[in-house]
Design a protein around this motif. Sequence first.
Motif, PDB file in Angstrom:
ATOM      1  N   GLN A 153       1.061  -1.147   0.195  1.00  0.00           N
ATOM      2  CA  GLN A 153       0.098  -0.046   0.081  1.00  0.00           C
ATOM      3  C   GLN A 153       0.638   1.046  -0.060  1.00  0.00           C
ATOM      4  OE1 GLN A 153      -2.845  -1.389  -0.582  1.00  0.00           O
ATOM      5  NE2 GLN A 153      -2.924  -3.030   0.543  1.00  0.00           N
ATOM      6  N   GLU A 154       2.026   0.647  -0.063  1.00  0.00           N
ATOM      7  CA  GLU A 154       3.024   2.325  -0.234  1.00  0.00           C
ATOM      8  C   GLU A 154       3.751   2.662  -1.706  1.00  0.00           C
ATOM      9  OE1 GLU A 154       2.390   3.589   1.814  1.00  0.00           O
ATOM     10  OE2 GLU A 154       2.445   3.041   4.072  1.00  0.00           O
ATOM     11  N   PRO A 155       3.864   3.551  -2.011  1.00  0.00           N
ATOM     12  CA  PRO A 155       3.488   5.195  -0.948  1.00  0.00           C
ATOM     13  C   PRO A 155       2.109   5.984  -1.134  1.00  0.00           C
ATOM     14  CG  PRO A 155       5.025   5.550  -3.422  1.00  0.00           C
ATOM     15  CD  PRO A 155       4.926   4.136  -2.808  1.00  0.00           C
ATOM     16  N   ASN A 156       1.098   5.632  -0.095  1.00  0.00           N
ATOM     17  CA  ASN A 156       0.250   6.431   0.173  1.00  0.00           C
ATOM     18  C   ASN A 156      -0.078   7.915   0.413  1.00  0.00           C
ATOM     19  OD1 ASN A 156       1.223   6.440   2.801  1.00  0.00           O
ATOM     20  ND2 ASN A 156      -0.330   5.184   3.881  1.00  0.00           N
ATOM     21  N   ASN A 157       1.278   8.278   0.487  1.00  0.00           N
ATOM     22  CA  ASN A 157       1.330  10.121   0.251  1.00  0.00           C
ATOM     23  C   ASN A 157       0.675  10.294   1.393  1.00  0.00           C
ATOM     24  OD1 ASN A 157       2.134  12.561   0.452  1.00  0.00           O
ATOM     25  ND2 ASN A 157       0.764  13.368  -1.577  1.00  0.00           N
ATOM     26  N   SER A 161       1.034  14.367   2.696  1.00  0.00           N
ATOM     27  CA  SER A 161       2.924  15.565   2.306  1.00  0.00           C
ATOM     28  C   SER A 161       3.694  14.778   2.550  1.00  0.00           C
ATOM     29  CB  SER A 161       2.332  16.730   3.293  1.00  0.00           C
ATOM     30  OG  SER A 161       2.085  16.337   4.414  1.00  0.00           O
ATOM     31  N   GLU A 162       3.709  13.237   2.155  1.00  0.00           N
ATOM     32  CA  GLU A 162       4.571  12.641   3.174  1.00  0.00           C
ATOM     33  C   GLU A 162       5.965  12.519   1.302  1.00  0.00           C
ATOM     34  OE1 GLU A 162       3.510   9.277   5.734  1.00  0.00           O
ATOM     35  OE2 GLU A 162       3.191   8.286   3.641  1.00  0.00           O
ATOM     36  N   ASN A 163       7.050  13.443   1.481  1.00  0.00           N
ATOM     37  CA  ASN A 163       7.328  13.471   0.183  1.00  0.00           C
ATOM     38  C   ASN A 163       8.748  12.439  -0.044  1.00  0.00           C
ATOM     39  OD1 ASN A 163       6.234  14.611  -0.707  1.00  0.00           O
ATOM     40  ND2 ASN A 163       6.270  16.720  -0.356  1.00  0.00           N
ATOM     41  N   TRP A 173      10.429  -0.301   2.557  1.00  0.00           N
ATOM     42  CA  TRP A 173      10.233   1.417   2.495  1.00  0.00           C
ATOM     43  C   TRP A 173       8.540   1.832   2.829  1.00  0.00           C
ATOM     44  CZ3 TRP A 173      13.116   2.608  -2.835  1.00  0.00           C
ATOM     45  CH2 TRP A 173      14.659   2.237  -3.309  1.00  0.00           C
ATOM     46  N   ASN A 174       8.777   3.190   3.661  1.00  0.00           N
ATOM     47  CA  ASN A 174       7.512   3.784   3.473  1.00  0.00           C
ATOM     48  C   ASN A 174       7.919   5.182   3.063  1.00  0.00           C
ATOM     49  OD1 ASN A 174       5.017   4.775   5.002  1.00  0.00           O
ATOM     50  ND2 ASN A 174       5.993   5.037   6.496  1.00  0.00           N
ATOM     51  N   ASP A 175       7.058   5.896   2.394  1.00  0.00           N
ATOM     52  CA  ASP A 175       7.128   7.655   2.436  1.00  0.00           C
ATOM     53  C   ASP A 175       6.917   7.622   3.815  1.00  0.00           C
ATOM     54  OD1 ASP A 175       4.038   6.906   2.025  1.00  0.00           O
ATOM     55  OD2 ASP A 175       3.613   8.056   0.446  1.00  0.00           O
ATOM     56  N   LYS A 176       7.094   9.248   3.427  1.00  0.00           N
ATOM     57  CA  LYS A 176       6.895   9.749   5.399  1.00  0.00           C
ATOM     58  C   LYS A 176       7.326  11.347   5.392  1.00  0.00           C
ATOM     59  CE  LYS A 176       6.345   8.748   9.365  1.00  0.00           C
ATOM     60  NZ  LYS A 176       4.532   8.219   9.987  1.00  0.00           N
TER      61      LYS A 176
HETATM   62 CA    CA Z   1       3.341   6.115   4.245  1.00  0.00          CA
END
Ligand code: CA
Length: 188
Positions: A153-157, A161-163, A173-176
């Motif tokens: 399910q990532e990257p889910n922003n 504002s997860e850049n 990995w995860n967008d954070k």
């Molecule tokens: Ca994320």
Amino acid sequence: RREKGDPEVNDLWQWVAVLEGQLRRLQKAFSQYKKEVNVLRQRVGILEGQLQRLQNAFSQYKRAVLFPDGRSVGEKIFKTAGSKKTFQDAQQICTQAGGQLPSPRSAAENEALTQLATAQNKSAFLSMTDIRKEGTFIYPTGEALVYSNWAPQEPNNDGGSENCVEIFPNGKWNDKLCGEQRLSSREV
Ligand code: CA
Ligand code: 293
């Protein structure tokens, strides 16, 4: 029928003498050449031994220096500072130290970095962001990703504002948010 002192026979005798001279010169040149080859063989043997000893010394040196907070993978080295920083601070520390935030470009590189995150039991920032274009993560060079290992399910922003990108201790990995504090590490 030919007479003794036949000029044609004399010519042949002379020719034989010339050929014998050439043969002796060739034999001498060949034996010198063989000697040189043996000298070179010996020197190559000595150099091979020296190279082997250097390689052994270098891998021992790497083992010593990289323990416990560094990992070597191919020609890349990952090293963690142990502390948690915002993306901006972590990035600044890396660049000042003559490196950059980690960009794992293969499963092997990701695995090496994962070992550091696992050992510290902390998630670490990677170098890549989608600041320039939402949803498109790029390396600091601007190049598109050649490898990724997103968690399901990532990257889910999340929150819009997860850049930045964190790597969990399990390697996924995860967008954070870039303002979060994450393990600061560096690749050279
Ligand atoms: Ca994320
Ligand atoms: C949402 C859904 C969670 C997910 C989280 C992270 C935040 O809260 O399942 O773990 O986002 O993606 O970066």
